[in-house]
Design a protein around this motif. Structure first.
Motif, mmCIF file in Angstrom:
data_model
loop_
_atom_site.group_PDB
_atom_site.id
_atom_site.type_symbol
_atom_site.label_atom_id
_atom_site.label_comp_id
_atom_site.label_asym_id
_atom_site.label_seq_id
_atom_site.Cartn_x
_atom_site.Cartn_y
_atom_site.Cartn_z
ATOM 1 N N ASP A 115 8.946 -13.103 -1.004
ATOM 2 C CA ASP A 115 8.888 -12.292 -2.224
ATOM 3 C C ASP A 115 7.599 -11.492 -2.325
ATOM 4 N N GLY A 116 6.601 -11.874 -1.555
ATOM 5 C CA GLY A 116 5.314 -11.200 -1.647
ATOM 6 C C GLY A 116 5.121 -10.066 -0.671
ATOM 7 N N LEU A 117 6.138 -9.779 0.152
ATOM 8 C CA LEU A 117 6.002 -8.707 1.144
ATOM 9 C C LEU A 117 5.918 -7.330 0.488
ATOM 10 N N LEU A 118 6.618 -7.153 -0.624
ATOM 11 C CA LEU A 118 6.562 -5.865 -1.315
ATOM 12 C C LEU A 118 5.144 -5.530 -1.759
ATOM 13 N N GLY A 119 4.361 -6.550 -2.037
ATOM 14 C CA GLY A 119 2.985 -6.344 -2.487
ATOM 15 C C GLY A 119 2.102 -5.665 -1.462
ATOM 16 N N ILE A 120 2.509 -5.688 -0.196
ATOM 17 C CA ILE A 120 1.736 -4.975 0.827
ATOM 18 C C ILE A 120 1.622 -3.500 0.464
ATOM 19 N N ILE A 121 2.666 -2.956 -0.136
ATOM 20 C CA ILE A 121 2.677 -1.554 -0.553
ATOM 21 C C ILE A 121 2.151 -1.382 -1.977
ATOM 22 N N THR A 122 2.568 -2.247 -2.881
ATOM 23 C CA THR A 122 2.326 -2.020 -4.308
ATOM 24 C C THR A 122 1.058 -2.659 -4.862
ATOM 25 N N SER A 123 0.545 -3.710 -4.236
ATOM 26 C CA SER A 123 -0.565 -4.455 -4.837
ATOM 27 C C SER A 123 -1.824 -3.612 -5.090
ATOM 28 N N PRO A 124 -2.169 -2.618 -4.236
ATOM 29 C CA PRO A 124 -3.365 -1.824 -4.548
ATOM 30 C C PRO A 124 -3.263 -1.020 -5.834
ATOM 31 N N PHE A 125 -2.053 -0.842 -6.359
ATOM 32 C CA PHE A 125 -1.873 -0.086 -7.602
ATOM 33 C C PHE A 125 -1.959 -0.983 -8.835
ATOM 34 N N LEU A 126 -2.058 -2.294 -8.647
ATOM 35 C CA LEU A 126 -2.048 -3.238 -9.762
ATOM 36 C C LEU A 126 -3.405 -3.912 -9.911
ATOM 37 N N HIS A 127 -3.830 -4.128 -11.156
ATOM 38 C CA HIS A 127 -5.127 -4.744 -11.413
ATOM 39 C C HIS A 127 -5.044 -5.673 -12.611
ATOM 40 N N GLY A 128 -5.939 -6.667 -12.622
ATOM 41 C CA GLY A 128 -5.863 -7.697 -13.649
ATOM 42 C C GLY A 128 -6.557 -7.361 -14.946
ATOM 43 N N SER A 129 -7.467 -6.384 -14.952
ATOM 44 C CA SER A 129 -8.204 -6.049 -16.173
ATOM 45 C C SER A 129 -8.825 -4.669 -16.019
ATOM 46 N N LEU A 130 -9.392 -4.180 -17.139
ATOM 47 C CA LEU A 130 -10.086 -2.888 -17.091
ATOM 48 C C LEU A 130 -11.293 -2.938 -16.157
ATOM 49 N N ASP A 131 -12.031 -4.047 -16.217
ATOM 50 C CA ASP A 131 -13.185 -4.189 -15.315
ATOM 51 C C ASP A 131 -12.744 -4.146 -13.859
ATOM 52 N N HIS A 132 -11.614 -4.766 -13.587
ATOM 53 C CA HIS A 132 -11.095 -4.805 -12.221
ATOM 54 C C HIS A 132 -10.758 -3.406 -11.715
ATOM 55 N N ILE A 133 -10.029 -2.641 -12.506
ATOM 56 C CA ILE A 133 -9.617 -1.315 -12.045
ATOM 57 C C ILE A 133 -10.790 -0.325 -12.049
ATOM 58 N N PHE A 134 -11.698 -0.459 -13.020
ATOM 59 C CA PHE A 134 -12.891 0.394 -13.013
ATOM 60 C C PHE A 134 -13.744 0.100 -11.780
ATOM 61 N N GLY A 135 -13.862 -1.186 -11.456
ATOM 62 C CA GLY A 135 -14.674 -1.570 -10.308
ATOM 63 C C GLY A 135 -14.138 -1.049 -8.991
ATOM 64 N N ASN A 136 -12.821 -0.804 -8.903
ATOM 65 C CA ASN A 136 -12.227 -0.280 -7.678
ATOM 66 C C ASN A 136 -12.080 1.244 -7.688
ATOM 67 N N SER A 137 -12.016 1.841 -8.857
ATOM 68 C CA SER A 137 -11.735 3.282 -8.950
ATOM 69 C C SER A 137 -12.843 4.126 -8.342
ATOM 70 N N VAL A 138 -14.086 3.826 -8.682
ATOM 71 C CA VAL A 138 -15.205 4.653 -8.190
ATOM 72 C C VAL A 138 -15.345 4.574 -6.671
ATOM 73 N N PRO A 139 -15.421 3.363 -6.084
ATOM 74 C CA PRO A 139 -15.526 3.325 -4.619
ATOM 75 C C PRO A 139 -14.320 3.916 -3.894
ATOM 76 N N ILE A 140 -13.119 3.738 -4.438
ATOM 77 C CA ILE A 140 -11.932 4.334 -3.813
ATOM 78 C C ILE A 140 -12.071 5.847 -3.783
ATOM 79 N N ALA A 141 -12.480 6.438 -4.898
ATOM 80 C CA ALA A 141 -12.623 7.898 -4.973
ATOM 81 C C ALA A 141 -13.693 8.398 -4.006
ATOM 82 N N VAL A 142 -14.848 7.742 -3.976
ATOM 83 C CA VAL A 142 -15.962 8.183 -3.128
ATOM 84 C C VAL A 142 -15.618 8.021 -1.651
ATOM 85 N N LEU A 143 -15.101 6.866 -1.287
ATOM 86 C CA LEU A 143 -14.833 6.577 0.124
ATOM 87 C C LEU A 143 -13.679 7.413 0.667
#
Length: 256
Positions: free
Chosen positions: A46-74
């Motif tokens: 059941d977790g194989l779909l997450g290989i594609i979708t998991s990077p789009f999901l986050h547990g909190s605002l801090d979590h997604i903010f913490g990933n947004s800046v480095p993703i954009a820069v890199l």
């Protein structure tokens, strides 16, 4: 002075990825992705779909903010300085990291207890990009790309500690929710991709002074300027006398 134009995809791709991340987070908040839906669940079909979708999901605002800046820069750095292979690095890195995380058993390193884990977030992809950009400049030994490596090391060098369990550094009251497996998988994939693609894309440029035995009169600007400014000095140049075969008669006889 070397000028490099801005690659359009260096802006477009980060914007698209960020938009999908925030759309995914919004869908989570309205209950579209509930429980472990869309997450990587190690060793569970059941977790194989997450290989594609998991990077789009986050547990909190801090979590997604913490990933947004480095993703954009890199992503900007990837598409700006590795435009010919950027799509391959992003695609292969994304799938390979997710698959490796799915294959890693979720075992507590201290107790050996099997943990049912739902892994979400784009941090694994952040590690792929950061480690690729850092090691690619080193493997290629290109001065411009080495500058990018140093920039990544300066701002994201502390990422290396995230590849180890948080329990090793802190006395936690409960197990850490940070997936060090995702970070480790992303880092390993980034290094491997940097090595495999080291001969693709921009090559190291060699300058004339890097060839010690090379000399061309046309490339010698000082000599050319001297010839233009003092043409009279070249009116009567000494001529090399022609060889007289009779002067080499004894040498020819010895060869016979």
């Amino acid at each position: 002075m070397i000028k490099q134009s801005i690659n359009r995809k260096a802006f477009v791709v980060p914007i698209i990825i960020l938009a999908l991340m925030w759309i995914g987070y919004a869908l989570q908040n309205i209950g579209f992705f509930s429980n472990c839906s869309g997450a990587i669940i190690p060793l569970m079909p059941d977790g194989l779909l997450g290989i594609i979708t998991s990077p789009f999901l986050h547990g909190s605002l801090d979590h997604i903010f913490g990933n947004s800046v480095p993703i954009a820069v890199l992503l900007f750095l990837l598409y700006q300085f590795y435009p010919t292979i950027a799509d391959k690095i992003l695609g292969i890195g994304w799938i390979s990291t997710g698959l490796l995380v799915w294959l890693l058993p979720p075992v507590d390193i201290f107790t050996g207890q099997w943990n049912y884990a739902c892994i979400i977030g784009a941090s694994g992809l952040v590690y792929v990009l950061a480690f690729f950009l850092f090691f690619s400049g080193i493997f290629r030994w290109n001065m411009k790309l080495l500058t990018i490596s140093l920039l990544v090391a300066l701002y994201y060098g502390s990422l290396v500690w995230g590849m180890l369990p948080e329990e090793l550094f802190s006395n936690l009251q409960e197990p850490s929710r940070i997936s060090w497996q995702s970070h480790l998988a992303g880092g390993l994939v980034g290094v491997i991709l940097a090595f495999l693609f080291r001969k693709y894309g921009e090559k190291k440029k060699k300058f004339i002074w890097e060839f010690p035995n090379y000399y061309s009169e046309k490339d010698d600007k000082m000599w050319q300027e001297y010839k233009e400014n003092f043409p009279d000095d070249f009116l009567e140049l000494p001529q090399k006398p022609k060889d007289n075969i009779w002067d080499h008669l004894d040498e020819i006889r010895r060869r016979e």
